[in-house]
Design an enzyme around this catalytic site. Structure first.
Site, PDB file in Angstrom:
ATOM      1  CD  GLN A   1     -57.305 -35.362 -88.527  1.00 31.15           C
ATOM      2  OE1 GLN A   1     -57.303 -36.105 -87.560  1.00 31.15           O
ATOM      3  NE2 GLN A   1     -58.413 -34.824 -89.017  1.00 31.15           N
TER       4      GLN A   1
ATOM      5  CD  GLU B   1     -34.642  -5.674 -74.282  1.00 30.09           C
ATOM      6  OE1 GLU B   1     -35.691  -5.029 -74.070  1.00 30.09           O
ATOM      7  OE2 GLU B   1     -33.918  -5.483 -75.274  1.00 30.09           O
ATOM      8  N   GLY B   2     -35.325  -9.080 -69.168  1.00 28.23           N
ATOM      9  CA  GLY B   2     -36.240  -9.613 -68.151  1.00 28.23           C
ATOM     10  C   GLY B   2     -36.609 -11.038 -68.516  1.00 28.23           C
TER      11      GLY B   2
ATOM     12  CB  SER C   1     -40.145 -16.523 -68.629  1.00 26.72           C
ATOM     13  OG  SER C   1     -40.072 -16.574 -70.033  1.00 26.72           O
ATOM     14  CD  GLU C   2     -38.136 -17.883 -65.109  1.00 26.24           C
ATOM     15  OE1 GLU C   2     -37.334 -17.199 -65.785  1.00 26.24           O
ATOM     16  OE2 GLU C   2     -38.653 -18.926 -65.549  1.00 26.24           O
TER      17      GLU C   2
ATOM     18  CG  PHE D   1     -29.862  -0.776 -72.011  1.00 29.38           C
ATOM     19  CD1 PHE D   1     -30.440   0.466 -71.749  1.00 29.38           C
ATOM     20  CD2 PHE D   1     -30.222  -1.865 -71.226  1.00 29.38           C
ATOM     21  CE1 PHE D   1     -31.361   0.614 -70.714  1.00 29.38           C
ATOM     22  CE2 PHE D   1     -31.147  -1.720 -70.193  1.00 29.38           C
ATOM     23  CZ  PHE D   1     -31.718  -0.472 -69.937  1.00 29.38           C
TER      24      PHE D   1
END
Lengths: 381, 379
Positions: free
Chosen positions: B279, B363-364, B366-367, B123
């Site tokens: 923990q 594929e884009g 995060s922004e 692509f």
């Protein structure tokens, strides 16, 4: 896999949404300011079938299931978190009696919880020195003839000043028995020897009545025992599994309200010549808020769906509660930031949302308890 | 409401899980180290129908739905993120737009062998100076007699060095206020279409990417995908699906890191007990598990909407944003749980950490996902 709601779920959601928008939301600021118990609202919720959503119709409930309950809780909490938590506890009490009660206990209490004859039901597990660790509980129930005598103190009891019935946990075996020596009792409001203390002054959910209780030679009949003798811990854990779905839904409702208010404000308020919604700094916050709300919603729905299908859901309920409560706090905090100075004032609702959200990471098992539950399941121990 | 998978979906997930554990996972470290292209794994994936999961049977695919694809993507990526993205590009970014926008001829001639895994697709949208903002695209195509002549360069093209076909986007109209693009199918070997050497990357080493060049590369009219001028629409619709694939890749990577961390925490001792009893470690594991589950539900929701033919742009962006950032966080914690061993290549979590990082970018970024989500909130 399909996220579509069925007809009953859609109907309950819509009923709760309309009622929240019309009645609950407009009075939330006043309730918060005056700490007034919304008696008339609780009664109206009962009339709409929202006080016993998962109690079968033959006992006066709606019999609509946990998913419907979670959806309704979200909607009412969107309007007012205080109203919602009392609705949540009442539903939890009704469910526990339905599940563990004798025919007679069910018939005596469930219809009154469902109809609003009892303003609320209360859940008395925590003590001044025993919260998430009921094995450390000190309240005792001693056999006395054919009944029981309760002595001890309970703490953080939601709705306690107005409850028609309390589910009270008390030790019925020596302390060495730990959590396995605890039983459950149904105590009616106004019982002799039950003193209701002064309501707590709290950071948030201020219209939700929270009181300490004192049991001083409080005598209850033999048929007040709910479930098996020494079987109280199981009832507490099962009730809390369901309760956690309720609190995750409450957290979600608060977060949704804060997000909706923020979106509205960001479009109106201008800075540097444009609405602040045009600035990426604000857009980013809104995107993250929506993302976390959606994730929390799906976690809650999954837990509720498992509950409706009688599948184990302890881990999933803890995940939903942990994620939703912490998301709600973050979302409300961001909302205050988006509103700036106004967000810090009582003029705008988001400061209330932030205060209300904070408790969701504490009650019905702190975030730390949820992480313990989840880790135990992840580690298979 | 129903959180249960259908029989067919469960079966595919089991098949993919089994295959990934048996054939892929044992090779993942070696693939990462050598950066070798996993031809033999891809051949087996093709046999299992994993190269065209959601393509109809008549065009060489497995004829399943987007949710099934999401499940298979997670499983393959749990074993090897490089194999995951090679699969994702072939499925989401090549087969999917062909199945959706292709002519009958294109589906028979191009889609069918790619969905069968006999040929490989890639692509070409991103350029050296144009990533998520397609309005700055330089690559252009001029009308010729009976075809189009494409000129320009595309980079970060995953599968580019090996692909038999590229779906490439070029500007075909600069007359209006906004550029108009068109999508073209270009076969490897077409004069003027060349590939650079593979890129050197932080992670997903076995998933080769490269810059590709078009120098007066002429393709016939029948290689236009969708309508002339509709290229942006084709690209965006494709990415709506692609982002589900990348979300699932991120979930797979995070799950692998979580599973390794659980195992390690039970074995490794400190202060006289397995570290799983502390923990500090338990709480990290609890958060990791919660976030993996949240991401999966978001990805499944988007996939389900896609299967129903409902617009799912926002839901895909939410899933991709959350899953990718979750994977970076979870793999980071996995290294922390492993301590020094986590930092060494002896243990797989450092690979998971490197592999996870890309999911926030391709594929884009995060922004871009946040722009999409905010845009839908503020409409």
């Amino acid at each position: 896999m399909d996220l579509e709601l069925n007809e009953t779920q859609t109907l309950i959601q819509k009923t709760a949404r309309d009622f929240a928008t019309r009645i609950v939301a407009p009075q939330a600021a006043e309730l918060d300011a005056t700490e007034r118990f919304p008696r008339e609202t609780m009664r109206a919720l009962a009339e709409l079938g929202l006080m016993a959503i998962n109690v079968p119709p033959e006992l006066g409930g709606a019999g609509a299931g946990a998913v419907a309950y979670a959806l309704a809780m979200q909607e009412i909490a969107r309007g007012c978190a205080s109203t919602a938590v009392m609705m949540s506890v009442t539903n939890m009490v009704g469910e526990a009696i339905t599940r563990f009660g004798t025919e007679e206990q069910k018939r005596r209490h469930c219809p009154k919880l469902a109809s609003g004859e009892y303003a609320v039901g209360s859940f008395a597990l925590s003590e001044p020195d025993a919260g998430s660790d009921p094995g450390a509980m000190r309240t005792t129930a001693q056999r006395d003839g054919d009944g029981w005598v309760l002595d001890g103190a309970k703490q953080w009891i939601t709705g306690g000043s107005y409850a028609g019935v309390f589910i009270v946990w008390a030790r019925t075996s020596p302390p060495e028995a730990g959590a396995r020596g605890v039983s459950c009792f149904l105590v009616e409001g106004g019982a002799n020897g039950l003193r209701v203390g002064r309501p707590e002054d709290k950071l948030g959910i201020r219209a939700s009545n929270t009181v300490p209780l004192e049991f001083d030679r409080c005598r209850v009949p033999a048929d007040a025992l709910l479930g098996q003798e020494n079987g109280g811990f199981k009832i507490a854990m099962m009730a809390l599994d369901g309760g956690r779905i309720g609190i995750s839904s409450q957290a979600l409702g608060i977060a949704r309200a804060a997000l909706a208010a923020s979106v509205g404000y960001a479009k109106e308020r201008r800075a540097f010549g444009v609405p602040i919604a045009s600035h990426q700094a604000i857009q980013w916050k809104l995107a993250d808020m929506q993302t976390h709300v959606d994730a929390a919603h799906l976690l809650s729905m999954r837990a509720a769906w498992l509950k409706d299908h009688q599948a184990p859901f302890t881990r999933e309920a803890s995940m939903a509660k942990l994620f939703a409560s912490e998301a709600a706090i973050r979302v409300c905090n961001d909302a205050v930031q988006i509103f700036g100075g106004y967000g810090y004032t009582r003029e705008m609702p988001v400061e209330r949302h932030l205060r209300d959200a904070r408790v969701t990471a504490i009650y019905e098992g702190t975030s730390e308890i949820q992480r313990m539950v989840i880790a135990r399941s992840v580690l298979g121990s | 409401m129903d959180f249960e998978l259908q029989e067919e979906q469960r079966l595919l997930r089991e098949t993919a899980r089994d295959f990934a554990a048996r054939e892929v996972a044992p090779k993942a470290a070696e693939l990462d180290k050598t950066g070798r292209w996993p031809s033999e794994i891809l051949a087996k994936m093709a046999e299992l129908g994993l190269m065209g999961v959601a393509v109809p049977l008549e065009y060489g695919g497995a004829g399943m739905d987007a949710l099934s694809y999401a499940l298979a993507m997670e499983e393959v990526s749990t074993a090897c993120a490089s194999c995951g993205v090679i699969m994702s590009v072939n499925n989401s970014l090549f087969c999917d737009p062909l199945a959706k926008f292709g002519t009958e001829d294109q589906k028979k001639r191009v889609l069918t062998p790619v969905a069968r895994g006999e040929k490989l697709g890639c692509f070409g949208l991103t350029e050296p100076m144009s990533g998520s903002d397609a309005q700055t695209m330089v690559t252009s195509a001029e009308k010729s007699r009976g075809g189009w002549v494409i000129s320009g360069a595309k980079n970060w093209i995953t599968n580019g060095p090996h692909a038999d076909w590229i779906l490439v986007f070029a500007v075909t109209d600069r007359s209006g206020p906004r550029l108009k693009h068109t999508a073209f199918l270009v076969e490897r070997g077409t004069p003027g279409y060349t590939q650079n050497a593979p890129d050197h990357k932080l992670g997903i080493h076995a998933a080769h990417s490269c810059t590709v060049f078009f120098e007066k590369c002429e393709v016939p009219d029948e290689n236009v995908l969708g309508a002339v001028g509709d290229g942006f629409k084709v690209a965006m619709a494709t990415l709506d699906g692609g982002r589900i694939g990348i979300a699932c890749q991120a979930i797979g990577i995070a799950r692998a890191a979580l599973e390794r961390s659980v195992a390690y925490a039970k074995e490794r001792k400190s202060f006289g007990v397995p570290i799983a009893q502390h923990q500090a470690i338990q709480f990290m594991l609890a958060d990791m598990a919660t976030q993996v589950d949240a991401a999966r539900l978001l990805a499944w929701r988007a996939a389900k909407l896609k299967d129903k033919g409902v617009r799912h742009t926002t839901e895909s962006s939410i899933a991709k944003l959350y899953a990718s950032e979750m994977a970076t966080r979870v793999t980071h914690k996995a290294i922390q749980i492993h301590g020094g061993y986590g930092y060494s290549t002896e243990f797989p979590v450092e690979r998971h950490y490197r592999d996870a990082r890309i999911t926030e970018i391709y594929e884009g970024t995060s922004e871009i996902q946040r722009m999409v989500i905010a845009g839908s909130l503020l409409k």
